[in-house]
Design a protein around this motif. Structure first.
Motif, short mmCIF file in Angstrom:
data_model
loop_
_atom_site.label_atom_id
_atom_site.label_comp_id
_atom_site.label_asym_id
_atom_site.label_seq_id
_atom_site.Cartn_x
_atom_site.Cartn_y
_atom_site.Cartn_z
N LEU A 24 0.85 -1.18 0.00
CA LEU A 24 0.00 0.00 0.00
C LEU A 24 0.89 1.24 0.00
N PHE A 25 0.57 2.19 -0.84
CA PHE A 25 1.37 3.40 -0.97
C PHE A 25 0.49 4.64 -0.89
N VAL A 26 0.92 5.60 -0.09
CA VAL A 26 0.26 6.91 -0.03
C VAL A 26 1.32 7.94 -0.37
N PHE A 27 1.07 8.68 -1.44
CA PHE A 27 1.97 9.74 -1.89
C PHE A 27 1.52 11.05 -1.25
N LEU A 71 7.65 2.39 -9.65
CA LEU A 71 6.63 3.05 -8.84
C LEU A 71 6.62 4.56 -9.14
N VAL A 72 7.78 5.17 -9.21
CA VAL A 72 7.89 6.60 -9.50
C VAL A 72 7.32 6.91 -10.88
N ALA A 75 3.60 6.85 -10.73
CA ALA A 75 3.11 8.00 -9.97
C ALA A 75 3.18 9.28 -10.79
N GLU A 76 4.24 9.44 -11.57
CA GLU A 76 4.37 10.64 -12.40
C GLU A 76 3.27 10.71 -13.44
N GLU A 77 2.87 9.56 -13.98
CA GLU A 77 1.79 9.52 -14.97
C GLU A 77 0.43 9.75 -14.33
N ALA A 78 0.26 9.31 -13.09
CA ALA A 78 -1.06 9.30 -12.46
C ALA A 78 -1.44 10.58 -11.74
N GLY A 79 -0.46 11.33 -11.26
CA GLY A 79 -0.87 12.42 -10.40
C GLY A 79 0.12 13.55 -10.29
N PRO A 80 -0.11 14.38 -9.27
CA PRO A 80 0.70 15.58 -9.08
C PRO A 80 2.08 15.25 -8.51
N PRO A 81 3.00 16.20 -8.57
CA PRO A 81 4.31 16.00 -7.94
C PRO A 81 4.15 15.72 -6.45
N TRP A 82 5.02 14.90 -5.91
CA TRP A 82 4.95 14.51 -4.50
C TRP A 82 6.32 14.60 -3.87
N SER A 83 6.33 14.63 -2.53
CA SER A 83 7.58 14.76 -1.78
C SER A 83 7.99 13.49 -1.07
N VAL A 84 7.00 12.73 -0.61
CA VAL A 84 7.23 11.52 0.18
C VAL A 84 6.19 10.48 -0.22
N VAL A 85 6.62 9.22 -0.27
CA VAL A 85 5.66 8.13 -0.42
C VAL A 85 5.79 7.25 0.81
N PHE A 122 4.94 3.48 9.09
CA PHE A 122 5.11 3.29 7.66
C PHE A 122 6.57 3.47 7.25
N ALA A 123 6.98 2.77 6.21
CA ALA A 123 8.26 3.08 5.57
C ALA A 123 8.02 4.34 4.74
N ALA A 124 9.01 5.19 4.65
CA ALA A 124 8.88 6.44 3.89
C ALA A 124 10.07 6.59 2.95
N TYR A 125 9.78 7.04 1.74
CA TYR A 125 10.81 7.21 0.71
C TYR A 125 10.66 8.55 0.03
N GLY A 126 11.79 9.16 -0.30
CA GLY A 126 11.80 10.37 -1.10
C GLY A 126 11.69 10.03 -2.57
N PRO A 127 11.51 11.02 -3.43
CA PRO A 127 11.35 10.76 -4.87
C PRO A 127 12.53 10.05 -5.53
N ASP A 128 13.72 10.12 -4.92
CA ASP A 128 14.88 9.44 -5.48
C ASP A 128 15.07 8.03 -4.93
#
Length: 135
Positions: A24-27, A71-72, A75-85, A122-128
């Protein structure tokens, strides 16, 4: 640990579970908090501070994600820019993956937890792909 290594470990751990998993991912992105003070507004406008607000969410089978880059890309195709997933895993039962109702409820719960700032589980990841330790 290099970027993406932690994410690869997450994928491997989910795939190794005895019951089928859904990831499960929340951007989320930075937003100005409700009833912000003038100081908070100034920091936010300068690119610092703010609150994390959920932007979109999705569930995936571990086998459907070869790496963080995939995943990135989605996400880029589906929605707005994000900072954390934020990421979590949901286990199935009796050899079957979780059903849509359980997945939807778990995603709603995650989205609300992000809104409320309850992100410690939750585990958290930056865009990179960097693993983020958020206190």
């Amino acid at each position: 640990m290099n970027p993406n290594e932690h994410f690869q470990q997450l994928l491997a751990a989910a795939a190794a579970e005895p019951e089928p998993q859904r990831l499960l991912f929340v951007f989320a992105g930075a937003e100005l908090p409700d009833r912000a003070t003038p100081e908070q507004e100034a920091r936010f406008r300068s690119g610092k501070g703010g609150a994390l607000g959920p932007l979109m969410c999705v569930d995936k089978a571990p086998r459907d994600l070869p790496d963080f880059k995939a995943l990135v890309s989605e996400a880029e195709e589906a929605g707005p820019p994000w900072s954390v997933v934020f990421a979590a895993s949901l286990s199935g039962q009796a050899g079957r993956p979780p059903d849509k109702a359980r997945i939807d409820l778990a995603l709603e719960t995650m989205v609300q937890a992000v809104r409320d700032g309850r992100i410690g589980g939750f585990a958290a990841y930056g865009p990179d792909g960097d693993f983020l330790e958020i206190a």
